[in-house]
Design a protein around this motif. Structure first.
Motif, PDB file in Angstrom:
ATOM      1  N   GLY B  73      37.686 -19.269  19.820  1.00  0.00           N
ATOM      2  CA  GLY B  73      37.750 -17.840  19.602  1.00  0.00           C
ATOM      3  C   GLY B  73      36.682 -17.377  18.656  1.00  0.00           C
ATOM      4  N   GLY B  74      35.738 -16.658  19.221  1.00  0.00           N
ATOM      5  CA  GLY B  74      34.722 -15.990  18.436  1.00  0.00           C
ATOM      6  C   GLY B  74      34.614 -14.583  18.978  1.00  0.00           C
ATOM      7  N   SER B  75      33.528 -13.943  18.630  1.00  0.00           N
ATOM      8  CA  SER B  75      33.317 -12.581  19.080  1.00  0.00           C
ATOM      9  C   SER B  75      31.923 -12.468  19.680  1.00  0.00           C
ATOM     10  CB  SER B  75      33.469 -11.606  17.912  1.00  0.00           C
ATOM     11  OG  SER B  75      34.717 -11.787  17.295  1.00  0.00           O
ATOM     12  N   GLY B  76      31.660 -11.343  20.299  1.00  0.00           N
ATOM     13  CA  GLY B  76      30.350 -11.083  20.875  1.00  0.00           C
ATOM     14  C   GLY B  76      30.207  -9.598  21.110  1.00  0.00           C
ATOM     15  N   SER B 160      41.651 -14.690  15.517  1.00  0.00           N
ATOM     16  CA  SER B 160      42.188 -14.457  16.863  1.00  0.00           C
ATOM     17  C   SER B 160      43.426 -13.570  16.815  1.00  0.00           C
ATOM     18  CB  SER B 160      42.529 -15.785  17.554  1.00  0.00           C
ATOM     19  OG  SER B 160      41.360 -16.536  17.727  1.00  0.00           O
ATOM     20  N   LEU B 161      43.346 -12.522  16.015  1.00  0.00           N
ATOM     21  CA  LEU B 161      44.502 -11.654  15.774  1.00  0.00           C
ATOM     22  C   LEU B 161      44.923 -10.883  17.012  1.00  0.00           C
ATOM     23  CD1 LEU B 161      43.637  -9.940  12.369  1.00  0.00           C
ATOM     24  CD2 LEU B 161      45.580 -11.427  12.837  1.00  0.00           C
ATOM     25  N   SER B 162      43.912 -10.517  17.795  1.00  0.00           N
ATOM     26  CA  SER B 162      44.191  -9.552  18.846  1.00  0.00           C
ATOM     27  C   SER B 162      44.641 -10.248  20.124  1.00  0.00           C
ATOM     28  CB  SER B 162      42.935  -8.747  19.114  1.00  0.00           C
ATOM     29  OG  SER B 162      43.146  -7.848  20.152  1.00  0.00           O
ATOM     30  N   ALA B 198      31.667  -6.227   3.923  1.00  0.00           N
ATOM     31  CA  ALA B 198      32.721  -5.993   4.919  1.00  0.00           C
ATOM     32  C   ALA B 198      33.365  -7.352   5.156  1.00  0.00           C
ATOM     33  CB  ALA B 198      32.124  -5.462   6.215  1.00  0.00           C
ATOM     34  N   SER B 199      34.679  -7.358   5.338  1.00  0.00           N
ATOM     35  CA  SER B 199      35.369  -8.637   5.412  1.00  0.00           C
ATOM     36  C   SER B 199      35.087  -9.321   6.752  1.00  0.00           C
ATOM     37  CB  SER B 199      36.864  -8.430   5.244  1.00  0.00           C
ATOM     38  OG  SER B 199      37.474  -9.677   5.032  1.00  0.00           O
ATOM     39  N   ILE B 200      34.354 -10.421   6.685  1.00  0.00           N
ATOM     40  CA  ILE B 200      34.050 -11.228   7.868  1.00  0.00           C
ATOM     41  C   ILE B 200      34.775 -12.543   7.700  1.00  0.00           C
ATOM     42  CG2 ILE B 200      32.201 -12.483   9.041  1.00  0.00           C
ATOM     43  CD1 ILE B 200      30.356 -10.172   8.114  1.00  0.00           C
ATOM     44  N   ASN B 201      35.515 -12.931   8.712  1.00  0.00           N
ATOM     45  CA  ASN B 201      36.375 -14.102   8.607  1.00  0.00           C
ATOM     46  C   ASN B 201      36.211 -14.967   9.852  1.00  0.00           C
ATOM     47  OD1 ASN B 201      38.086 -13.966   6.108  1.00  0.00           O
ATOM     48  ND2 ASN B 201      38.369 -11.883   6.896  1.00  0.00           N
ATOM     49  N   PRO B 202      36.777 -16.185   9.835  1.00  0.00           N
ATOM     50  CA  PRO B 202      36.700 -17.024  11.029  1.00  0.00           C
ATOM     51  C   PRO B 202      37.210 -16.243  12.246  1.00  0.00           C
ATOM     52  CG  PRO B 202      37.568 -18.301   9.220  1.00  0.00           C
ATOM     53  CD  PRO B 202      37.422 -16.893   8.713  1.00  0.00           C
ATOM     54  N   GLY B 203      36.419 -16.259  13.320  1.00  0.00           N
ATOM     55  CA  GLY B 203      36.760 -15.466  14.500  1.00  0.00           C
ATOM     56  C   GLY B 203      35.847 -14.255  14.630  1.00  0.00           C
ATOM     57  N   ASN B 204      35.320 -13.768  13.496  1.00  0.00           N
ATOM     58  CA  ASN B 204      34.326 -12.691  13.536  1.00  0.00           C
ATOM     59  C   ASN B 204      32.972 -13.207  14.031  1.00  0.00           C
ATOM     60  OD1 ASN B 204      35.885 -11.042  10.967  1.00  0.00           O
ATOM     61  ND2 ASN B 204      34.857  -9.845  12.542  1.00  0.00           N
TER      62      ASN B 204
END
Lengths: 400, 595
Positions: B73-76, B160-162, B198-204
């Motif tokens: 789980g990451g983002s793009g 992976s909150l969402s 800005a809060s960047i965390n694992p998954g961002n």
């Protein structure tokens, strides 16, 4: 009273752990941070000094006079033979320690020209060239600006909910002339740092400003905090970590506290005092014992050990090995001569298995056990030496 | 709730309240009045409203990236309607075996994700989502325009909150610019990056960082943590969008990106000095010498090694750069191409996928529609007229204007059959009418210029480019064969930048000049000649042709600009020809062409 305060602080600290929540609840940004950032960057220095164990070896200082007096936190960092400071334009200076206060955990430094030879010469002020003029924060500025101490004091114009901005050398992200890292957040409350049950190793119990940004990072202590107008508000203090929850407290020392220290340090400060501080072993050791500026868990362990030596009522004369890890078993590193431990026969490299019948897993356990003791107790110590398990009975000393 | 709904709600609420009991109506109406006031005037609420609208606008472009089993789980973020998106290399690294994954969008659906080009050194990767309808996407902004204190908003899927793939938004300010964060073993270095609180965390990881206007200024991928654990403590880093732009053509084409560097240098505290310039390097050819001190990199003054390391890491290999160097009391401006740094290839990503030939087709097709217009037809012969002006510097001629006219014909059928057609297959004649405004210095004879040579070069090069298109239009394009391949990115280097012993004084600037990025298609004419056709990433137009004579390594660069409609074709009305170091340079303009 204590528990109520602790609860309040606990809530603040907990809420800080999730900055996602923070961002969602922050006020919007109609205002510009430009002014605050400009003011901060010109008046803050990167500090580089002693790196031992969990200490970061770098930190931040605030220029508080035109001729280069620098206010920072008292820590192992400034025990270095040569503390180096770098100003906004990337110029390097030596920072000479003029005065340090173990109770408030503050120190006053003076910038000197950076020349290899002047490491020693810096102490003799007469021979050293002047530096500056620097832009500076008028910390105690009573005469020049009667309103300058208003912030952070009772009845200040800074209200909870107002923006505050800090610049510092956290994580050593910037080098040379690169601008230091900015942190922004909201001033939440002015309160007493009175949660002694959880942060007992920190000797300061006065007022602090609670800030809802993560300020407790390696290198951040000593960062200047200003409001949106660039008005000096305070300084990020040394790391305060709860032994119970491992949470870090995000706070700044208010300007009036800094002003009081600055006044004291500058009135006392003369060459004699400098010499005293430099050579007085006790003062040095005291400062050392309270050093705790780096944000690491091993530092937490060592902090509580110091507290066991400085705060706890009993003293066995044992120093245990403290490496950079959290769960090290308590192995005796040194036994003070003629101490109860020495008399009873505790030796270097002994592994402490239990105290008064309770198993001691690691150094943290050990510290907690020792702190719970009173001087009246006779201590039942189980140690392992080579392949033997040895039982010893100690009568501890009361600490001075 | 959309902003419009919100406003409508306020209005109707106010109307309805008028009929309510007086006490309540008074109280609530005051509230409603206050709200409507804030919506119109209060800068804080205006600011907030603008932000809400911005986040709503960009949300459909944000991707939750998973592997095929929907793990990880990451983002793009999508950057065009065809489903091309960017993320971190470390997000897609586990998927490199199959090059497949899943992308979740805020519509709650997942789409098949194909991993395209990768940049392990710079922690970037390109992917493509599959869907027949066009996608929403976000535009890339100018990261060099960021200042300390600017608002920065991160969108992504931290922790992976969402569950339904709607992104989490976190806001902060830019807390550092042009930062350098070391990589591990040569990979995953963050050079010239943006620091944010800005809060960047694992998954961002891999997700976009937006400026206030909703443009992507960075890709979030890294945070500073201490022993407390892997969550944000106010120090996040994003790969800057201007660095990303320089790698996009390479990544779109499914290639392995390599970063650029300079030859052996000694990095002192304040100086960057070239210690060993090999005589057979392009650096030496362009007059760089051992002992030269680097003082400027693409017009940005270089003061220390940290600054240099940070700047150079944001560039691809083989990128054209203008260096300003100091050499005993003088400064020189030297155009060079950066050398390549190979990424450390771990097990798992040594296997690169096939080149994305769709991209070659897309670039050529875009060029086709940009140049040929709707009719997409290529003339068989041209009659042309043009003017050349030049200012030679060594033979005493101050300025000469020449008028040319001529015909070019007959090459097309031959070219269609055989790509490896010699230049002479194209019949070329030129009539030259020189309007001599030249002034000879005493004792210096005007040089005889090989006008027809460079003219022929330009025309045949253009003709070849057109031929590729024609082949493409006739479905005969041998794309995918070794002759024509996509080779990544290049930059347009203005001719004025490339010559002169006395460069203009360097202005204080925090980042190098950003040059237009080209998507480059290589055409191997023969064993002895190769050309690179550079198409402007934004307009799709052919902007530069580089032709290299393989045995000698000599290179000619043709730059085409000032496109105008001539006889239904979009024609470059200013054409410059030069050698890489600018010693030879000519400019042609005032084209008149009949087909």
């Amino acid at each position: 009273m204590n528990s109520r305060l602790f609860h309040r602080l606990g809530l603040v600290v907990c809420s800080l752990l999730s900055t996602a929540t923070l961002a969602a609840s922050s006020p919007p940004h109609p205002t510009s941070f430009d002014r605050a950032i400009d003011v901060l960057l010109a008046r803050t220095v990167k500090l580089y000094g002693l790196k031992v164990g969990g200490e970061a070896g770098y930190g931040t200082g605030i220029i508080v006079s035109e001729d280069g007096l620098v206010l920072t936190v008292s820590s192992l960092l400034i025990d270095a033979h040569k503390v180096r400071a770098v100003t906004e334009d990337g110029t390097r200076y030596l920072a000479e320690v003029l005065h340090r206060d173990p109770q408030r955990q503050l120190a006053l430094l003076r910038l000197r020209p950076f020349e290899e030879d002047h490491g020693e010469a810096a102490v003799g002020t007469s021979r050293v060239a002047k530096v500056g003029p620097f832009p500076f924060f008028n910390v105690d500025g009573d005469a020049s600006n009667p309103q300058s101490t208003r912030i952070g004091a009772e009845g200040s114009t800074l209200q909870p909910g107002d923006w505050v901005v800090a610049a510092g050398n956290a994580f050593k992200v910037a080098e040379g002339a690169e601008p230091m890292s900015i942190v922004h957040g909201i001033y939440s409350a002015r309160t007493r740092l009175d949660a002694r049950r959880t942060v007992k190793e920190f000797p300061y119990h006065g007022d602090v400003l609670v800030i809802d940004a993560v300020t407790s990072n390696p290198g951040a202590p000593g960062s200047a905090v200003v409001d949106l107008d660039g008005e000096f508000v305070g300084m990020i203090g040394r790391l305060v970590i709860s032994n119970l929850t491992h949470t870090h407290f995000n706070y700044a020392l208010p300007r009036d506290v800094l002003a009081a220290y600055f006044k004291e340090a500058t009135t006392k400060q003369d060459d004699k005092l400098v010499a005293t501080v430099k050579t007085d072993g006790d003062a040095h050791a005291a400062a050392n014992a309270n050093s705790n500026s780096a944000a690491t868990t091993d530092e937490l362990a060592s902090a509580s050990s110091h507290s066991s030596q400085t705060k706890s009522t009993v003293d066995l004369g044992i120093r245990v090995v403290r490496s950079g890890y959290q769960n090290v078993p308590p192995i005796v590193d040194r036994v003070r001569r003629a101490s109860p431990a020495d008399v009873t026969g505790v030796r270097k490299d002994d592994l402490i298995l239990s105290i008064n019948g309770r198993t001691v897993k690691d150094v943290r356990d050990y510290d907690e056990r020792i702190e719970s003791l009173t001087a009246d107790d006779t201590i039942d110590l189980l140690i392992r030496r080579d392949r033997q398990v040895i039982r010893l009975k100690l009568k501890p000393e009361t600490k001075p | 709730m959309t902003p419009n709904h919100r406003i409508q709600f306020n209005v109707s609420a106010r109307r309805g309240l008028l009929s309510c009991a007086l006490g309540i109506a008074l109280a609530v109406a005051t509230l409603a009045h206050g709200q409507s006031l804030t919506a119109e005037k209060d800068p804080i609420h205006q600011d907030e409203q603008a932000r809400i609208e911005m986040i709503q606008r960009v949300t459909p472009a944000v991707v939750a990236v998973f592997d095929e089993q929907q793990r990880g789980g990451g983002s793009g973020v999508l950057i065009d309607a065809d489903g091309f998106g960017i993320t971190n290399f470390h997000v897609v690294a586990p998927m490199l075996g199959s090059r497949r994954g899943l992308g979740g969008l805020s519509d709650g659906k997942t789409y098949e994700l194909q991993v395209l080009g990768i940049d392990p050194t710079g922690d970037l990767a390109m992917f493509r989502l599959a869907r027949s309808e066009p996608f929403s996407f976000a535009a890339l902004g100018d990261s060099d325009a960021l200042k300390l204190g600017d608002t920065a908003i991160a969108l992504g899927n931290p922790f992976s909150l969402s569950e339904d793939y709607t992104p989490t938004a976190t806001m902060g300010i830019v807390t550092g610019i042009h930062r350098y964060q070391w990589g591990t073993g040569g990979n995953l270095a963050y050079t010239d990056c943006i620091q944010v609180d800005a809060s960047i965390n694992p998954g961002n990881s891999g997700g976009p960082l937006f400026n206030e206007a909703g443009e992507v200024v960075g890709i979030n991928g890294r945070i500073s943590v201490n022993t407390r654990g892997r969550y944000n403590v106010g120090f996040g880093y994003a790969i800057s969008s201007n660095q990303i732009k320089r790698f996009i053509p390479t990544l779109r084409a499914g290639l392995l990106a390599r970063h650029g560097s300079l030859p052996r240098i000694q990095e002192g505290h304040s100086d960057v000095v070239f210690t060993q310039v090999s005589p057979d390097s392009n650096f030496y050819k362009n007059a760089l010498r051992s002992g030269d001190r680097l003082i400027g990199f693409d017009e940005m003054p270089i003061a220390n090694r940290n600054q240099f390391a940070s700047v150079v890491g944001a560039y691809p290999a083989d990128w054209p750069i203008v260096l300003d160097v100091g050499r005993v009391g003088q400064t020189k401006r030297i155009p060079v191409r950066l050398v390549a740094v190979n990424p450390r290839m771990d097990k798992g990503f040594t296997q690169l996928g096939e080149q994305n030939y769709d991209e070659t087709r897309r670039v050529l097709s875009a060029f086709g529609s940009a140049v040929l217009g709707k009719e997409n037809k290529l003339p068989r012969s041209w009659h042309w007229q043009m003017t050349r002006e030049f200012e030679p510097n060594s033979n005493g001629i101050r300025r000469t204007t020449e008028h040319f006219s001529g015909n070019l014909q007959g090459g097309a059928p031959a070219l269609l059959r055989n790509l490896d057609v010699p230049e002479r297959m194209v019949k070329f004649d030129a009539n030259i009418a020189t309007e001599t405004q030249s002034e000879s210095r005493e004792g210096v004879e005007p040089r005889e210029f090989l006008v027809t040579d460079s003219m022929q070069l330009i025309l045949t090069s253009l003709y070849r480019a057109q031929t590729v298109l024609l082949l493409y239009a006739h479905d005969g394009l041998p794309v995918g064969q070794p002759e024509i391949t996509h080779v990544g990115a290049d930059a347009l280097m203005p001719i004025d930048m490339c010559a002169g012993d006395a460069p203009p004084a360097l202005q204080k600037r925090e980042s190098p000049v950003f040059r237009p990025v080209l998507s480059v298609i290589q055409w191997k004419f023969s064993d002895t000649a190769t050309a690179w056709y550079g198409f402007d990433m934004d307009s799709g137009r052919l902007a530069q042709i580089r032709i290299r004579d393989i045995p000698t390594g000599d290179e000619i660069i043709i730059q085409l600009a000032d496109y105008k409609d001539i006889g239904g074709m979009n024609w470059p009305c200013t054409v410059e020809v030069r050698t890489p170091n600018g010693e030879f340079r000519e400019t042609y303009s005032d084209w008149k062409i009949e087909f």
